[in-house]
Design a protein around this motif. Structure first.
Motif, mmCIF file in Angstrom:
data_model
loop_
_atom_site.group_PDB
_atom_site.id
_atom_site.type_symbol
_atom_site.label_atom_id
_atom_site.label_comp_id
_atom_site.label_asym_id
_atom_site.label_seq_id
_atom_site.Cartn_x
_atom_site.Cartn_y
_atom_site.Cartn_z
ATOM 1 N N TYR A 1 0.848 -1.202 0.000
ATOM 2 C CA TYR A 1 0.000 0.000 0.000
ATOM 3 C C TYR A 1 0.884 1.253 0.000
ATOM 4 C CZ TYR A 1 -3.375 3.507 1.529
ATOM 5 O OH TYR A 1 -4.149 4.621 1.603
ATOM 6 N N ASP A 2 1.929 1.258 0.828
ATOM 7 C CA ASP A 2 2.847 2.401 0.865
ATOM 8 C C ASP A 2 3.494 2.625 -0.499
ATOM 9 O OD1 ASP A 2 2.459 2.919 3.601
ATOM 10 O OD2 ASP A 2 4.056 1.519 4.179
ATOM 11 N N LEU A 3 3.863 1.539 -1.162
ATOM 12 C CA LEU A 3 4.526 1.669 -2.461
ATOM 13 C C LEU A 3 3.648 2.388 -3.474
ATOM 14 C CD1 LEU A 3 6.362 -1.772 -2.886
ATOM 15 C CD2 LEU A 3 7.389 0.460 -2.415
ATOM 16 N N TYR A 4 2.371 2.035 -3.542
ATOM 17 C CA TYR A 4 1.554 2.716 -4.556
ATOM 18 C C TYR A 4 0.927 4.001 -4.057
ATOM 19 C CZ TYR A 4 -2.548 0.018 -2.863
ATOM 20 O OH TYR A 4 -3.527 -0.561 -2.108
ATOM 21 N N GLU A 5 0.779 4.184 -2.772
ATOM 22 C CA GLU A 5 0.210 5.438 -2.262
ATOM 23 C C GLU A 5 1.265 6.530 -2.103
ATOM 24 O OE1 GLU A 5 -2.782 7.064 -1.363
ATOM 25 O OE2 GLU A 5 -3.507 5.394 -2.566
ATOM 26 N N HIS A 6 2.431 6.179 -1.600
ATOM 27 C CA HIS A 6 3.431 7.189 -1.261
ATOM 28 C C HIS A 6 4.618 7.253 -2.220
ATOM 29 C CE1 HIS A 6 1.263 7.734 2.474
ATOM 30 N NE2 HIS A 6 1.366 6.435 2.726
ATOM 31 N N TYR A 7 4.865 6.176 -2.943
ATOM 32 C CA TYR A 7 6.036 6.131 -3.818
ATOM 33 C C TYR A 7 5.683 6.020 -5.296
ATOM 34 C CZ TYR A 7 8.527 5.377 0.556
ATOM 35 O OH TYR A 7 9.039 5.501 1.820
ATOM 36 N N GLU A 8 4.408 6.082 -5.610
ATOM 37 C CA GLU A 8 3.911 6.073 -6.991
ATOM 38 C C GLU A 8 4.330 4.832 -7.780
ATOM 39 O OE1 GLU A 8 4.922 9.811 -8.765
ATOM 40 O OE2 GLU A 8 3.982 10.946 -7.160
ATOM 41 N N ILE A 9 4.378 3.699 -7.099
ATOM 42 C CA ILE A 9 4.571 2.409 -7.760
ATOM 43 C C ILE A 9 3.168 1.897 -8.084
ATOM 44 C CG2 ILE A 9 5.421 0.050 -7.517
ATOM 45 C CD1 ILE A 9 7.699 2.060 -7.512
ATOM 46 N N THR A 10 2.888 1.637 -9.340
ATOM 47 C CA THR A 10 1.526 1.275 -9.735
ATOM 48 C C THR A 10 1.163 -0.133 -9.260
ATOM 49 O OG1 THR A 10 2.190 0.346 -11.857
ATOM 50 C CG2 THR A 10 1.686 2.713 -11.801
ATOM 51 N N ARG A 11 -0.111 -0.352 -9.130
ATOM 52 C CA ARG A 11 -0.596 -1.686 -8.744
ATOM 53 C C ARG A 11 -0.271 -2.708 -9.824
ATOM 54 N NH1 ARG A 11 -6.314 -0.586 -5.599
ATOM 55 N NH2 ARG A 11 -5.469 1.058 -4.286
ATOM 56 N N SER A 12 -0.320 -2.285 -11.071
ATOM 57 C CA SER A 12 0.007 -3.217 -12.160
ATOM 58 C C SER A 12 1.482 -3.624 -12.090
ATOM 59 C CB SER A 12 -0.332 -2.626 -13.520
ATOM 60 O OG SER A 12 0.438 -1.482 -13.780
ATOM 61 N N LEU A 13 2.352 -2.705 -11.692
ATOM 62 C CA LEU A 13 3.762 -3.048 -11.539
ATOM 63 C C LEU A 13 3.942 -4.043 -10.388
ATOM 64 C CD1 LEU A 13 6.713 -2.777 -12.220
ATOM 65 C CD2 LEU A 13 6.809 -0.811 -10.714
ATOM 66 N N LEU A 14 3.251 -3.820 -9.288
ATOM 67 C CA LEU A 14 3.313 -4.766 -8.168
ATOM 68 C C LEU A 14 2.830 -6.147 -8.611
ATOM 69 C CD1 LEU A 14 2.049 -2.549 -5.214
ATOM 70 C CD2 LEU A 14 4.394 -3.291 -5.673
ATOM 71 N N ASP A 15 1.807 -6.169 -9.437
ATOM 72 C CA ASP A 15 1.300 -7.437 -9.949
ATOM 73 C C ASP A 15 2.348 -8.119 -10.835
ATOM 74 O OD1 ASP A 15 -0.942 -9.314 -10.236
ATOM 75 O OD2 ASP A 15 -0.896 -8.683 -12.341
ATOM 76 N N ARG A 16 3.045 -7.331 -11.661
ATOM 77 C CA ARG A 16 4.103 -7.879 -12.517
ATOM 78 C C ARG A 16 5.224 -8.481 -11.666
ATOM 79 N NH1 ARG A 16 3.756 -6.905 -17.638
ATOM 80 N NH2 ARG A 16 5.968 -7.071 -18.091
ATOM 81 N N LEU A 17 5.556 -7.816 -10.573
ATOM 82 C CA LEU A 17 6.591 -8.328 -9.677
ATOM 83 C C LEU A 17 6.158 -9.652 -9.044
ATOM 84 C CD1 LEU A 17 7.617 -4.994 -7.957
ATOM 85 C CD2 LEU A 17 9.098 -6.416 -9.383
ATOM 86 N N ARG A 18 4.913 -9.707 -8.599
ATOM 87 C CA ARG A 18 4.388 -10.930 -7.971
ATOM 88 C C ARG A 18 4.411 -12.112 -8.935
ATOM 89 N NH1 ARG A 18 -0.113 -8.142 -7.014
ATOM 90 N NH2 ARG A 18 0.167 -6.697 -5.320
ATOM 91 N N LYS A 19 4.182 -11.828 -10.223
ATOM 92 C CA LYS A 19 4.086 -12.889 -11.227
ATOM 93 C C LYS A 19 5.398 -13.118 -11.969
ATOM 94 C CE LYS A 19 -0.831 -12.225 -11.850
ATOM 95 N NZ LYS A 19 -1.887 -11.769 -12.740
#
Length: 82
Positions: free
Chosen positions: A9-27
């Motif tokens: 949550y901090d990554l996409y709220e405070h550091y502008e890391i998109t949710r789609s990027l987080l999903d790419r990392l997970r996969k």
């Protein structure tokens, strides 16, 4: 992330890391080196802390030294047969 107290949550709220990027990392999908650099900066860590290189099975079977040695060996055999 846990050691640094940073959540997804901090990554996409405070550091502008998109949710789609987080999903790419997970996969384990492709991401840019720039993104890895940003994550290292955010998490105050080294690249080795978040990235691991696992060679493809084909890479393991195609050792460049072995290929070079095979090529040299066949060239020698061709010369000897002349």
């Amino acid at each position: 992330m846990k050691e640094r107290g940073i959540t997804q949550y901090d990554l996409y709220e405070h550091y502008e890391i998109t949710r789609s990027l987080l999903d790419r990392l997970r996969k384990n999908k492709n991401i840019e080196i720039f993104t890895i650099d940003r994550l290292c900066s955010i998490l105050h860590c080294d690249i080795e802390d978040i990235v691991e290189h696992i060679p493809d099975p084909d890479e393991m079977n195609n050792n460049p030294k072995e290929v070079s040695e095979k090529n040299n060996s066949s060239s020698e055999n061709e010369k000897n047969s002349l």
